[in-house]
Structure formats: C-alpha cells, structure tokens
Write an enzyme that holds these catalytic residues in place. Structure first.
Site, PDB file in Angstrom:
ATOM      1  N   LYS A 154       0.703  -1.281   0.073  1.00  0.00           N
ATOM      2  CA  LYS A 154       0.112  -0.028   0.179  1.00  0.00           C
ATOM      3  C   LYS A 154       0.909   1.328  -0.180  1.00  0.00           C
ATOM      4  CE  LYS A 154      -1.339   2.250   3.017  1.00  0.00           C
ATOM      5  NZ  LYS A 154      -0.803   3.680   2.423  1.00  0.00           N
ATOM      6  N   CYS A 193      14.555  10.766   6.100  1.00  0.00           N
ATOM      7  CA  CYS A 193      14.506   9.503   7.960  1.00  0.00           C
ATOM      8  C   CYS A 193      15.543   9.945   8.328  1.00  0.00           C
ATOM      9  CB  CYS A 193      14.162   8.039   7.895  1.00  0.00           C
ATOM     10  SG  CYS A 193      15.027   7.490   6.213  1.00  0.00           S
ATOM     11  N   GLU A 209      11.557  17.120  14.228  1.00  0.00           N
ATOM     12  CA  GLU A 209      11.787  16.416  12.557  1.00  0.00           C
ATOM     13  C   GLU A 209      11.051  17.162  12.051  1.00  0.00           C
ATOM     14  OE1 GLU A 209      10.135  12.820  11.559  1.00  0.00           O
ATOM     15  OE2 GLU A 209      11.785  12.029  10.501  1.00  0.00           O
ATOM     16  N   GLU A 215      10.348   1.266  10.603  1.00  0.00           N
ATOM     17  CA  GLU A 215      11.259   2.299  10.361  1.00  0.00           C
ATOM     18  C   GLU A 215      10.501   3.748  10.539  1.00  0.00           C
ATOM     19  OE1 GLU A 215      14.045   1.214   9.251  1.00  0.00           O
ATOM     20  OE2 GLU A 215      14.610  -0.810   9.103  1.00  0.00           O
TER      21      GLU A 215
END
Ligand code: NAD
Length: 484
Positions: A183, A290, A388, A256
């Site tokens: 997906k 990331c 972040e 992750e």
C-alpha cells in the site's frame, strides 16, 4: 470491475490510467483520488482508490500464491526477481519521470538514481541466501535451524522515497518465500502502481499486488487476519497505531520511523572538505530523509567560518521543478508537509532566532517551494532542534565540549542515524560508538548497501531492513531435531 491485461499497457507506463494490481490482474476502481504535482500544486493524474473488498481480494490471492511460491527454491525465486529487474529496467526512464512528477525530486540527481538503485537492489538481494544451519551434529542427533517464510507480508510505504523503500521490502520478502501486498502513500501512489503493473507480467498471480487508496487501507492491513507481517516505513506516530492494531493478530513487525539525526563536526575535522556532504546530508531530497541531518553541531572554534562556507555552498543551488535539469533542490512533497515545515519557519521567527539564509516563502508560487533555510545557533530547546522538521531547514548549533554535545545528541526520543566528522578517525569512532542510534557514519554520509542493516533505536524503529538481519525478519526460525 474491469480488468486489463498487464501486457497491453507495457508501452505506455508514463501516461494514465493507473490500475491496482490484484491477483495477477490490473483492476479499475469505481473511485479515484487526485495526485498532485508538488512543483505546480495542481492535480496531474488520478489514482485508483481500492475498496476494502479489493484489498481483501489481494490478500486472499497472496495467501493462495504463498502455497506454491514458498516451496520454490531460492534459485527459482532469484530467477523471477532477476526477470523483474530486467522488466523494470526497460522502463527506467519513464518510471523516474513519473517519480519526479508525483514526488517532486530532481529527475537527474534524485528520481533516476532512486529507480536505478531500486532495480540494482532487486538483483543484488536476489543473489543472497539464508542457508539451513546445523546447530548440533552428534552421534545421537542432528539439530537444524531453518528460516521459513511467514506468509503474506503487508508493506506500507511513505512518500519521501516511495520506490526505493517499497523495493527494500519487496525483494527480501519475495526472495525468502513470502508473498506481498503493498500500500503506497496516497501522496505518491503512481510509480509504485507501475512497479506493481510490471510485476504482473513476471510473477505468478498473487505473489505481488499493489493497492492504492486512502490512509484507511493501512489499519485494514494491520488488523488483517491473513497478513502475517507488516513492514512499515513512515512516521513514529503512525507506527504506534500500527503496533496497537497488529497486536490483535500477533503480527511480526518491522517499523522504520522518524528521526532527528545529529551530525557532530569535531574540533579537528577537515570541515571545509566536508561542506558538500554535510549540505546534501541535510538538504538532499529537500530535507525529506528519515536519516537526513536534522541537527548540525559545529565546534565553536570554526563556527563563523563554517556558517559562511555552508551558506555560500547553499547559494549555488537552484530551487525549482525537478523536471528542469538545472534544478538541484525540488519542492516539499505535499501541501500537508509544506504547511508543517512552515510552522518551523514561523516558530524560528517568533522566537527571534537568526536566519542566515532563506526563511521567506515566495507566496506567488503555486508549488510547494520552501527555500533552503539556515538557522544560526538556535537554542537547544527550540522546536527546530527538538523536532523532526522533514524539510529544507538546517539548524547549525554551536558546542564547546565533546561530552556535552554527545549528551545533547542523545537527548532525543529518536535514535535513527547520525554522523561524526574528525581527522582523528579513532577519536571520531569513539564518539560514534557513544551515539544511541541504529546507524552512524564516520567521515561519510548515507553509505548504504544490501548487506548493511538499516534501522532505528528508541522510537525510530523496531527491527532492521537490509542486511542479513533484515532478511531474517521476513522468516520464522524453525528448529528441526532429528534422532539418528
Ligand atoms: P506517515 O506515517 O504519515 O505515512 C506512512 C504510511 O502509513 C502511508 O502509506 C500512510 O497511508 C500509512 N498510514 C497512515 N495511517 C495509517 C494507519 N493508521 N495504519 C497504517 N498505516 C497508515 O508517514 P509519511 O508522512 O508518509 O512519511 C514521513 C515519515 O516517515 C517521517 O517521519 C520520516 O522520518 C519517516 N521515514 C522513516 C524512514 C526510515 O527508514 N526510518 C524512511 C522514510 C521515512
């Protein structure tokens, strides 16, 4: 719903329409959703919105295909994966162009390398094996350790590296005998749908399906009784939902998730030689990595010189549409992220922090363009240091003492990656060893490989992708004890 032969469309990958691939067929859907070009802020294609029933159909086909796929030999599955890489290679340029259109990253320096790396990784991973281990062999018995496939794996992917991160999951899952349903993110579904389409002309029906739709498909997958494992890449907040939802069926999980990586430039570093690597470590993919550098710690002894050299390098870059070959920094991928990154700019200004480059969004542009922004020495507790940003803003933070900077780097709920820069390699490695992260680079940035585990500590992840360790996570250990 109508279905279309996978082969019929093989020469028109770049243009729509797009299909979900389920049970070896390309299916139309009754609903669709808009896919925006982040460089224009305008819709450029429509993606199929799969129903819950279509997702169920994909899982049922994957479960059925598992029976025959899982008993093939590694060599047989390698052949399929190699054929898949060959089939993708034919379309590498169209796929990259499509990736730039939906994701925004520059074609030459971002999208084409991502597509090519994904294809190369399929081939390299296909050549790996997980052999049976003999744990004991005595006069009376043999103990063998096998690694058996799990069943159907559900892959849920984000929008920053939609192709590479999907293929990091596909290749090891299929090699080890699992089947998969992917997906993609609703922000970047198209290239993955094309990867799915090409897969249907290579793999047996049901081995690899791609189902696009809204976020609601995610929870359906994570709770699905016939999915054995979820391999998820995305934000930590969503990852927590995945953990909760997967508990009901005791799914295996690889997660992750987010990061707030620190780069520590030590007092003895050859920082002038490292400027370009540090810049791209932070600003590559418009900061939407990331493992991007999200906090850049610079020793006070060369701080001012460093800031001007960094800004000079940044000024040489060109912000714009990734299809323009002169552009080196593309837009932020979607409006939601664009608005989120702007909250960092607002916070920086509201708190009177020093912006030495960028900071102003050109409101006349319709695309999601945020200029490369450098903030000089914001306080440790500020939003841009603590959270972040996932966008093209770099805080350059001064430190005096190495022990103190290590403590600041580790003072985070995240623990994904980091880097340490210094001429004395041993001393730099000693600092690297003290960072509480899954990966740390010393005097280099973002080197990766199929035999190198990639994963986060703390709230950045569970398990790893890549490496033998990552491949093992697509299997169950199974001990076989045989009396002689
Ligand atoms: P996101 O969490 O919003 O979405 C990721 C995926 O999860 C999408 O496919 C989305 O549709 C799906 N999803 C949404 N709600 C769900 C739910 N309740 N259950 C299951 N799935 C659901 O993340 P994003 O904004 O697409 O990606 C950016 C984030 O991903 C950043 O935090 C970044 O650090 C992280 N990331 C991590 C890695 C890594 O390897 N550690 C790599 C890339 C990105």
């Amino acid at each position: 719903m109508n279905s279309v032969s996978p082969r019929v469309l093989s020469s028109s990958l770049f243009e729509g329409p797009y299909y979900i691939s389920v049970a070896g067929k390309l299916l139309e859907t009754s609903d669709s959703f808009a896919v925006m070009n982040p460089a224009t802020g305008a819709e450029f294609a429509r993606a199929p919105a799969a129903t819950a029933e279509q997702l169920d159909e994909a899982v049922a086909a994957a479960k059925s295909a598992f029976k025959t796929w899982s008993v093939l030999t590694y060599d047989q599955r390698q052949k399929y994966l190699d054929d898949y890489a060959d089939a993708l290679e034919v379309h590498r340029e169209e796929l990259a162009r499509l990736l730039t259109l939906e994701q925004g990253k520059p074609l030459k320096s971002g999208a084409q390398p991502e597509v090519d790396q994904a294809i190369s990784w399929i081939r390299q991973i296909a050549a790996r094996r997980i052999p049976v281990e003999i744990l004991e062999d005595t006069d009376s018995h043999i103990v063998e350790l096998h690694h058996t496939p799990l069943g159907v794996v559900g892959a849920i992917t984000p929008w920053n590296f939609p192709v590479l991160l999907a293929l990091w999951k596909v290749a090891p899952a299929l090699l080890t005998g699992n089947t998969m349903v992917i997906k993609p993110s609703p922000f970047t579904p198209l290239t993955t749908l094309r990867f799915g389409q090409i897969a249907q002309s290579v793999f047996p029906a049901g081995v690899l399906s791609v189902v696009s739709g809204g976020n609601e498909l995610g929870p359906q997958m994570t709770a699905h009784p016939d999915i054995a494992k979820i391999s998820f890449t995305g934000s930590t907040e969503t990852g927590k939902h995945v953990i909760r939802s997967a508990a009901g069926t005791v799914k295996r999980l690889t997660l992750e998730m987010g990061g707030n990586d620190a780069a520590i430039v030590l007092p003895d570093a050859d920082w002038k030689a490292a400027i370009a690597q540090l810049f791209w470590g932070a600003i590559g993919n418009s900061g939407q990595w990331c493992v991007g550098i999200k906090r850049l710690y610079i020793h006070r002894s060369f701080h001012s010189e460093f800031v001007s050299a960094f800004v000079d390098y940044a000024r040489q870059q060109k912000l714009g549409d990734g299809l323009d070959p002169s552009v080196t920094v593309g837009p932020v991928q979607n409006k939601m992220q664009f608005d989120k990154v702007r909250t960092f700019l607002d916070d920086i200004k509201a708190n009177g922090q020093k912006i030495v480059l960028g900071g102003e969004v050109d409101e006349s542009q319709s695309g999601y363009f945020i200029p490369v922004t450098v903030v000089d020495n914001p306080p440790e507790h500020s939003k841009i240091v603590q959270e972040e940003q996932f966008g093209p803003i770099v805080p350059i933070i001064v430190y005096d003492d190495v022990d103190d900077v290590i403590e600041r780097a580790n003072d985070s709920p995240f623990g994904l990656g980091g880097s340490v820069w210094g001429r004395d390699t041993q001393a730099a490695v000693a600092v690297a060893n003290r960072l509480e992260t899954g990966m740390v680079w010393v005097n280099e940035m973002h080197t990766q490989g199929v035999d190198i585990p990639f994963g986060g500590h703390k709230q950045s992840g569970v398990g790893t992708e890549g490496g033998h360790e990552g491949r093992l996570l697509f299997t169950n250990p199974k001990t076989v004890l045989i009396k002689k």
